[in-house]
Each structure stands twice: as C-alpha cells, then as structure tokens.
Design a protein around this motif. Structure first.
Motif, PDB file in Angstrom:
ATOM      1  N   LYS A   1       0.564  -1.334   0.340  1.00 25.04           N
ATOM      2  CA  LYS A   1      -0.036   0.246   0.115  1.00 25.04           C
ATOM      3  C   LYS A   1       0.965   1.333   0.293  1.00 25.04           C
ATOM      4  O   LYS A   1       0.110   1.949   0.569  1.00 25.04           O
TER       5      LYS A   1
ATOM      6  N   SER B   1       3.628   3.540  -2.441  1.00 21.71           N
ATOM      7  CA  SER B   1       4.919   4.025  -3.817  1.00 21.71           C
ATOM      8  C   SER B   1       6.178   4.312  -3.452  1.00 21.71           C
ATOM      9  O   SER B   1       5.937   5.587  -2.898  1.00 21.71           O
TER      10      SER B   1
ATOM     11  N   ASP C   1       1.308   9.254  -8.132  1.00 21.85           N
ATOM     12  CA  ASP C   1      -0.365   8.778  -7.643  1.00 21.85           C
ATOM     13  C   ASP C   1      -0.541  10.346  -6.866  1.00 21.85           C
ATOM     14  O   ASP C   1      -1.512   9.782  -6.611  1.00 21.85           O
TER      15      ASP C   1
ATOM     16  N   LYS D   1      -4.963  10.783  -7.476  1.00 24.32           N
ATOM     17  CA  LYS D   1      -5.163  11.297  -6.661  1.00 24.32           C
ATOM     18  C   LYS D   1      -4.773   9.146  -5.670  1.00 24.32           C
ATOM     19  O   LYS D   1      -6.144   9.772  -5.176  1.00 24.32           O
ATOM     20  N   GLN D   2      -4.118   8.731  -5.953  1.00 27.62           N
ATOM     21  CA  GLN D   2      -4.175   7.253  -5.154  1.00 27.62           C
ATOM     22  C   GLN D   2      -3.729   7.358  -4.373  1.00 27.62           C
ATOM     23  O   GLN D   2      -3.655   6.725  -3.056  1.00 27.62           O
ATOM     24  N   ALA D   3      -2.119   8.657  -4.140  1.00 31.53           N
ATOM     25  CA  ALA D   3      -1.812   8.327  -2.914  1.00 31.53           C
ATOM     26  C   ALA D   3      -2.780   9.494  -1.625  1.00 31.53           C
ATOM     27  O   ALA D   3      -3.483  10.111  -1.848  1.00 31.53           O
ATOM     28  N   THR D   4      -2.992   9.256  -0.799  1.00 29.79           N
ATOM     29  CA  THR D   4      -3.416   9.282   0.289  1.00 29.79           C
ATOM     30  C   THR D   4      -2.933   9.990   1.603  1.00 29.79           C
ATOM     31  O   THR D   4      -3.212  11.177   2.308  1.00 29.79           O
TER      32      THR D   4
ATOM     33  N   ALA E   1       4.827   7.210  -0.491  1.00 31.01           N
ATOM     34  CA  ALA E   1       3.225   7.613  -0.742  1.00 31.01           C
ATOM     35  C   ALA E   1       3.054   6.902   0.056  1.00 31.01           C
ATOM     36  O   ALA E   1       2.684   4.832  -0.558  1.00 31.01           O
TER      37      ALA E   1
ATOM     38  N   LYS F   1      -0.958   4.572  -0.009  1.00 25.85           N
ATOM     39  CA  LYS F   1      -2.436   4.189  -0.573  1.00 25.85           C
ATOM     40  C   LYS F   1      -3.161   3.662  -0.164  1.00 25.85           C
ATOM     41  O   LYS F   1      -3.633   2.916  -0.752  1.00 25.85           O
ATOM     42  N   ASP F   2      -3.433   4.021   1.365  1.00 27.10           N
ATOM     43  CA  ASP F   2      -4.695   2.890   1.368  1.00 27.10           C
ATOM     44  C   ASP F   2      -5.040   4.248   2.740  1.00 27.10           C
ATOM     45  O   ASP F   2      -4.760   4.723   3.189  1.00 27.10           O
TER      46      ASP F   2
ATOM     47  N   THR G   1      -3.473   5.431   5.951  1.00 29.54           N
ATOM     48  CA  THR G   1      -3.520   6.610   6.370  1.00 29.54           C
ATOM     49  C   THR G   1      -3.919   7.226   7.905  1.00 29.54           C
ATOM     50  O   THR G   1      -3.597   8.822   8.085  1.00 29.54           O
TER      51      THR G   1
END
Length: 99
Positions: free
Chosen positions: A16, A18, A27, A31-34, A83, A85-86, A90
């Motif tokens: 999850k 990057s 990302d 908007k894949q990065a949270t 980053a 990604k979840d 987050t």
C-alpha cells in the motif's frame, strides 16, 4: 523506533506504499496517494516539489524522521519519501504521528 515506522513496514508488506519521487508525484496527481511522508533531511528541492504537489491536489503530507529511519522501516536504502495508498493506513498514520 516510532510506532508509525512499524506501521510503515506493515504498509510496505501490504503493498500500500509507493516509492520514488516520480511514482509519488504520479500517485498524487492521480489521487492514489492518501498521505505522503517526507524525511526531515530530504533536499529542500524534493521537499518543495512534493509539498507543493500535495497542496495543489489536496493530499495530506507530514515531515517525519530522517531518511535513515524511513529507509530502515521499509528495508530499502536512501528513501526520502513514501506515499501511502490506503485510507485505513492513512488514518492510523495520522493518529500515530499527531499523538
């Protein structure tokens, strides 16, 4: 070791996260990065690039420990940013970092 660093190791194993400036920027844009975590000893150029991107896309970011500690937590050398990604990870990261 900070508890968020343990969580970072878990997030890596869960796939999850990057790594790498270009991937992270991609990302953020898609908007894949949270959440973006940036080492406190990252170059000012890298910090500016990532924080500006996060601000313009509304992605939260945190300046955290040194690159050495981040790298150790994820088992890769010389990482200055990651980053997440979840959404679940987050929330937990923000909880641990803000406490």
């Amino acid at each position: 070791m900070s508890s968020y660093l343990n969580l970072l190791g878990l997030a890596i194993r869960a796939n999850k996260v990057s790594l790498g400036e270009e991937t992270i920027v991609h990302d953020i844009r898609t908007k894949q990065a949270t959440l973006v975590l940036i080492a406190n000893d990252a170059s000012s150029n890298t910090k500016k690039k990532l924080t500006d991107k996060c601000k313009s896309y509304g992605i939260p970011y945190k300046i955290v420990d040194s690159r050495e500690e981040i790298s150790q937590a994820i088992g890769k050398k010389n990482r200055v940013a990651v980053a997440i990604k979840d959404e679940g990870f987050t929330k937990k990261f923000l909880q641990l970092i803000n406490d």
